[in-house]
Design an enzyme around this catalytic site. Structure first.
Site, mmCIF file in Angstrom:
data_model
loop_
_atom_site.group_PDB
_atom_site.id
_atom_site.type_symbol
_atom_site.label_atom_id
_atom_site.label_comp_id
_atom_site.label_asym_id
_atom_site.label_seq_id
_atom_site.Cartn_x
_atom_site.Cartn_y
_atom_site.Cartn_z
ATOM 1 N N LYS A 22 -9.674 -0.389 -15.485
ATOM 2 C CA LYS A 22 -8.804 -1.426 -16.063
ATOM 3 C C LYS A 22 -8.938 -2.716 -15.273
ATOM 4 O O LYS A 22 -9.104 -3.794 -15.844
ATOM 5 C CB LYS A 22 -7.343 -0.937 -16.020
ATOM 6 C CG LYS A 22 -6.313 -2.046 -16.241
ATOM 7 C CD LYS A 22 -4.901 -1.510 -16.214
ATOM 8 C CE LYS A 22 -4.151 -1.684 -14.926
ATOM 9 N NZ LYS A 22 -3.826 -3.045 -14.549
ATOM 10 N N ASN A 23 -8.880 -2.598 -13.949
ATOM 11 C CA ASN A 23 -8.869 -3.810 -13.125
ATOM 12 C C ASN A 23 -10.239 -4.483 -13.016
ATOM 13 O O ASN A 23 -10.358 -5.565 -12.445
ATOM 14 C CB ASN A 23 -8.323 -3.499 -11.725
ATOM 15 C CG ASN A 23 -6.831 -3.225 -11.758
ATOM 16 O OD1 ASN A 23 -6.197 -3.377 -12.809
ATOM 17 N ND2 ASN A 23 -6.258 -2.816 -10.636
ATOM 18 N N CYS A 116 3.902 -5.458 -14.273
ATOM 19 C CA CYS A 116 4.790 -4.459 -13.678
ATOM 20 C C CYS A 116 5.780 -5.139 -12.744
ATOM 21 O O CYS A 116 5.390 -6.011 -11.964
ATOM 22 C CB CYS A 116 3.983 -3.440 -12.875
ATOM 23 S SG CYS A 116 3.368 -2.080 -13.849
ATOM 24 N N ARG A 121 5.366 -10.937 -6.498
ATOM 25 C CA ARG A 121 4.072 -11.251 -7.113
ATOM 26 C C ARG A 121 3.893 -12.737 -7.437
ATOM 27 O O ARG A 121 3.762 -13.128 -8.592
ATOM 28 C CB ARG A 121 3.851 -10.399 -8.363
ATOM 29 C CG ARG A 121 4.008 -8.941 -8.103
ATOM 30 C CD ARG A 121 3.514 -8.111 -9.223
ATOM 31 N NE ARG A 121 2.097 -7.808 -9.092
ATOM 32 C CZ ARG A 121 1.442 -7.053 -9.958
ATOM 33 N NH1 ARG A 121 2.030 -6.562 -10.996
ATOM 34 N NH2 ARG A 121 0.165 -6.812 -9.763
ATOM 35 N N ASP A 304 -2.032 1.117 -5.731
ATOM 36 C CA ASP A 304 -1.941 1.671 -7.088
ATOM 37 C C ASP A 304 -1.967 3.200 -7.109
ATOM 38 O O ASP A 304 -1.844 3.807 -8.176
ATOM 39 C CB ASP A 304 -3.085 1.122 -7.964
ATOM 40 C CG ASP A 304 -2.856 -0.338 -8.338
ATOM 41 O OD1 ASP A 304 -1.770 -0.869 -8.052
ATOM 42 O OD2 ASP A 304 -3.779 -0.946 -8.918
ATOM 43 N N ARG A 396 -0.480 1.204 -20.586
ATOM 44 C CA ARG A 396 -1.105 -0.033 -20.113
ATOM 45 C C ARG A 396 -2.411 0.259 -19.372
ATOM 46 O O ARG A 396 -3.309 -0.592 -19.366
ATOM 47 C CB ARG A 396 -0.163 -0.772 -19.137
ATOM 48 C CG ARG A 396 0.972 -1.516 -19.816
ATOM 49 C CD ARG A 396 1.692 -2.370 -18.812
ATOM 50 N NE ARG A 396 0.725 -3.058 -17.979
ATOM 51 C CZ ARG A 396 0.875 -3.330 -16.692
ATOM 52 N NH1 ARG A 396 1.982 -2.997 -16.067
ATOM 53 N NH2 ARG A 396 -0.057 -3.961 -16.017
HETATM 54 C C1 UD1 Z 1 -4.349 -6.531 -8.388
HETATM 55 C C2 UD1 Z 1 -4.412 -5.347 -9.311
HETATM 56 C C3 UD1 Z 1 -3.219 -4.440 -9.084
HETATM 57 C C4 UD1 Z 1 -3.133 -4.043 -7.610
HETATM 58 C C5 UD1 Z 1 -3.199 -5.264 -6.699
HETATM 59 C C6 UD1 Z 1 -3.305 -4.907 -5.230
HETATM 60 C C7 UD1 Z 1 -5.549 -6.222 -11.252
HETATM 61 C C8 UD1 Z 1 -5.471 -6.555 -12.692
HETATM 62 N N1 UD1 Z 1 -4.404 -5.808 -10.679
HETATM 63 O O1 UD1 Z 1 -3.148 -7.227 -8.684
HETATM 64 O O2 UD1 Z 1 -3.370 -3.276 -9.899
HETATM 65 O O3 UD1 Z 1 -1.912 -3.370 -7.389
HETATM 66 O O4 UD1 Z 1 -4.338 -6.073 -7.022
HETATM 67 O O5 UD1 Z 1 -4.394 -4.112 -4.996
HETATM 68 O O6 UD1 Z 1 -6.607 -6.250 -10.652
HETATM 69 N N2 UD1 Z 1 0.052 -12.745 -3.367
HETATM 70 C C9 UD1 Z 1 0.608 -13.948 -2.959
HETATM 71 N N3 UD1 Z 1 0.286 -15.088 -3.646
HETATM 72 C C10 UD1 Z 1 -0.578 -15.083 -4.714
HETATM 73 C C11 UD1 Z 1 -1.147 -13.847 -5.109
HETATM 74 C C12 UD1 Z 1 -0.814 -12.695 -4.414
HETATM 75 O O7 UD1 Z 1 1.383 -13.989 -2.024
HETATM 76 O O8 UD1 Z 1 -0.839 -16.147 -5.287
HETATM 77 C C13 UD1 Z 1 0.401 -11.492 -2.647
HETATM 78 C C14 UD1 Z 1 1.189 -10.531 -3.542
HETATM 79 O O9 UD1 Z 1 2.561 -10.787 -3.523
HETATM 80 C C15 UD1 Z 1 0.853 -9.200 -2.914
HETATM 81 C C16 UD1 Z 1 -0.560 -9.396 -2.372
HETATM 82 O O10 UD1 Z 1 -0.789 -10.796 -2.350
HETATM 83 O O11 UD1 Z 1 1.702 -8.913 -1.839
HETATM 84 C C17 UD1 Z 1 -1.642 -8.731 -3.180
HETATM 85 O O12 UD1 Z 1 -1.558 -9.163 -4.514
HETATM 86 P P1 UD1 Z 1 -2.870 -9.352 -5.387
HETATM 87 O O13 UD1 Z 1 -4.043 -8.807 -4.661
HETATM 88 O O14 UD1 Z 1 -2.931 -10.751 -5.856
HETATM 89 O O15 UD1 Z 1 -2.569 -8.418 -6.627
HETATM 90 P P2 UD1 Z 1 -2.916 -8.697 -8.137
HETATM 91 O O16 UD1 Z 1 -4.190 -9.460 -8.254
HETATM 92 O O17 UD1 Z 1 -1.721 -9.194 -8.854
#
Ligand code: UD1
Length: 417
Positions: A22-23, A116, A121, A304, A396
Site C-alpha cells: 500500500k505504502n 488514521c 501527524r 505499522d 484501507r
Molecule cells: C508513512 C506511512 C505510514 C507509517 C509512517 C511511519 C505511507 C502512506 N504511510 O506515513 O503507514 O506509519 O510512514 O513509518 O507511506 N512528521 C512531522 N512533520 C511532517 C511529517 C511528519 O513532524 O511534516 C512526523 C510525524 O508526526 C511522525 C514522524 O514524522 O512522528 C513520521 O511520520 P511520517 O514518516 O511522515 O509518516 P507518514 O508519511 O505520514
C-alpha cells in the site's frame, strides 16, 4: 458498516500470497501525475486507500482503467489542479499529490489531509521542503494553495526522516531546474521503490534507501509499466498471525530483507523462520515474551506492526514493554485487547504487557487500520467467539484479509451490521 464474526483458536496452515505494498502504490499513483503518457501498474491491490487515490486522479482529469489487478492511468487530458476536500480528508496520502501536481500544473489546491487518527501527524516538513523548491504556499480556511512558476533544486535538511515529506519533495524535485539534495531522508523500502519507478520514467534520483538523496531535475518524464514491491506490513501481519495461532505458514511474494527487525523479534520469541527465493516459512513453537519492542524509522521495528506485536505480546510467556516512538496516540487497540482478557497498562508512549495464557472472545471495535488488523489477529487466536466491528479501517490497507485468513484455516466471516 460491516463486522467480522470470528470463531477463534484454530492453528493456521498453508500459503498466503502477499499483495503489493500500500505504502509503495500510493506514492506511485502520485508520481503518475508527472507524466502525460500512460502508466501501467501491475499487481495493484484493490484496497480503499488505493481506490481513493484513483478517484483523486480522476478528479484531476486522468483516465483510469482498473482491470483485475492491472491499473492503467492516462494523463493526456489532465488539467485540474484541485484535490476535492472530501477525498483529501479520507486519507493522509492525498498530501503526496502536492509535489507532483505543482510540478505538472504549476499550482495545487488541497484541503488538509485526513487518515488514521494516531497522533498529531503534522505536514510542516512537506510544506517547508516545497517552499525551499520555490513554491509559494498560502494556508487559509482549511485549504493549502500552492503556486510556482518554476521549481528550482535546493538543499533540504529534514528535521526528522518523514516518509511522506521525503516522497513529496522527490516528486516535486524530479521536474525542478537543477539538483536537489535531501538530507536526513527516510530510508524505507517504499522510497527506494518510488525512486526506481521514477527512474524508469526518465527521472534521475540517486541514493534512495540512504540518508542523502540527490535528484537531478529533468524536463520531461515518460510513461512506464511497473510492479510495486510487496507489502512488508501485510507480510508482517501474517507472520504475527502465525506466531499467535500456531501452525505453519508460507508467505509468497514476500521480501524477508525488508522485514529483518520483525523476523528477528519472532525468532527471539521462538518461532522458526526461514526464507527462500521470495518466500518466508514460519512455524510457531511456543511464545516467549519479546521483552522490549521499540518502534523506529526503517530499518527499525515498524510502527505499522506495533499494534499486531502488542496483540502477540498479550499471549506470550512473561512481560513485554512496547514503546511507540513515532505516533503519540497509537494505542487505541489496547482497551479493546483488555476486553479480550489482556493485561496491559499504558503510560505515555509505552505499553506494559503481562502475558496471559490465552485471550477470550469479545466484541471489539477497530479504531484504525493496523489496530483493526491486530484485533482480528487477537480474535482468530482467542478462545471462543469474537466480533470485530468497523471493517472500513481494515479495508484501507488489506485486500481480502478475511479470505486469506480463511484459506489458511481461520474461522472468520464478514457480515453487514
Ligand atoms: C508513512 C506511512 C505510514 C507509517 C509512517 C511511519 C505511507 C502512506 N504511510 O506515513 O503507514 O506509519 O510512514 O513509518 O507511506 N512528521 C512531522 N512533520 C511532517 C511529517 C511528519 O513532524 O511534516 C512526523 C510525524 O508526526 C511522525 C514522524 O514524522 O512522528 C513520521 O511520520 P511520517 O514518516 O511522515 O509518516 P507518514 O508519511 O505520514
Amino acid at each position: 458498516m460491516e463486522k467480522y464474526i470470528v470463531e477463534g483458536g484454530r492453528p493456521l496452515y498453508g500459503e498466503v500470497e502477499i499483495q503489493s505494498a500500500k505504502n509503495a502504490v500510493l506514492p506511485l499513483l502520485a508520481a503518475a501525475v508527472l507524466v502525460d503518457g500512460e502508466v501501467i501498474l501491475r499487481k495493484c491491490p484493490r484496497i480503499r486507500d488505493v481506490m481513493n487515490m484513483v478517484e483523486i486522479l480522476r478528479e484531476l482529469g486522468f483516465r483510469t482503467d482498473f482491470i483485475k489487478d492491472t491499473l492503467r492511468i492516462d494523463g493526456a487530458d489532465a488539467a485540474n489542479h484541485e484535490i476535492p476536500a472530501a477525498l483529501a480528508k479520507e486519507m493522509r496520502s492525498s498530501i503526496f499529490m502536492l509535489g507532483s501536481v505543482i510540478a505538472r500544473f504549476g499550482r495545487a489546491r488541497i484541503a488538509y489531509p485526513g487518515g488514521c487518527d494516531i497522533g498529531l501527524r503534522p505536514i510542516d516538513l512537506h510544506l517547508s521542503g516545497l517552499r525551499r523548491l520555490g513554491v509559494k504556499i498560502n494556508e487559509a480556511g482549511g485549504y493549502i494553495d500552492c503556486e510556482c512558476d518554476r521549481l528550482r533544486g535546493a538543499k533540504i535538511v529534514l528535521d526528522c526522516p518523514s516518509v511522506g515529506a521525503t516522497e513529496n519533495i522527490i516528486l516535486a524535485a524530479v521536474r525542478a531546474e537543477g539538483d536537489t539534495l535531501i538530507e536526513n531522508a527516510a530510508k524505507e523500502p517504499e522510497i527506494v521503490d518510488l525512486a526506481n519507478f521514477l527512474n524508469r520514467m526518465g527521472a534521475r534520483v540517486y541514493g534512495a534507501g540512504g540518508a542523502t538523496i540527490r535528484i537531478e531535475g529533468v524536463k520531461e518524464l515518460h510513461g512506464t509499466e511497473y510492479t510495486p514491491i510487496s507489502d512488508r506490513i501485510e507480510a508482517g501481519t501474517f507472520l504475527i498471525a502465525s506466531a499467535m495461532c500456531g501452525g505453519e505458514l508460507v508467505l509468497k511474494n514476500a521480501k524477508a530483507e525488508n522485514l529483518a527487525a520483525v523476523i528477528h523479534k519472532l525468532i527471539e520469541i521462538s518461532c522458526k523462520i526461514h526464507t527462500d527465493n521470495g518466500k518466508i516459512y514460519i512455524e510457531s513453537r511456543g511464545r516467549i515474551s519479546p521483552k522490549l519492542v521499540e518502534t523506529s524509522p526503517y530499518p527499525g521495528f515498524p510502527t505499522d506492526l506495533q499494534a499486531q506485536i502488542t496483540a502477540l505480546a498479550c499471549i506470550c510467556e512473561g512481560s513485554t514493554v512496547v514503546v511507540e516512538n513515532l505516533f503519540e496516540t497509537r494505542f487505541k487497540h489496547v482497551p479493546e485487547l483488555i476486553r479480550m482478557g489482556a493485561d496491559i497498562t499504558v503510560r505515555g508512549r509505552s505499553a506494559f504487557i503481562r502475558g496471559v495464557s490465552t485471550l477470550k472472545g469479545a466484541d471489539v471495535v477497530a479504531g484504525d487500520l493496523r489496530g483493526g488488523a491486530a484485533l482480528t489477529l487477537a480474535a482468530i487466536s482467542a478462545e471462543g467467539l469474537s466480533t470485530v466491528t468497523d471493517l472500513s479501517h481494515i479495508d484501507r490497507g488489506y485486500s481480502g484479509f478475511e479470505y486469506k485468513l480463511r484459506s489458511v484455516g481461520a474461522r472468520i466471516r464478514r457480515i453487514a451490521v
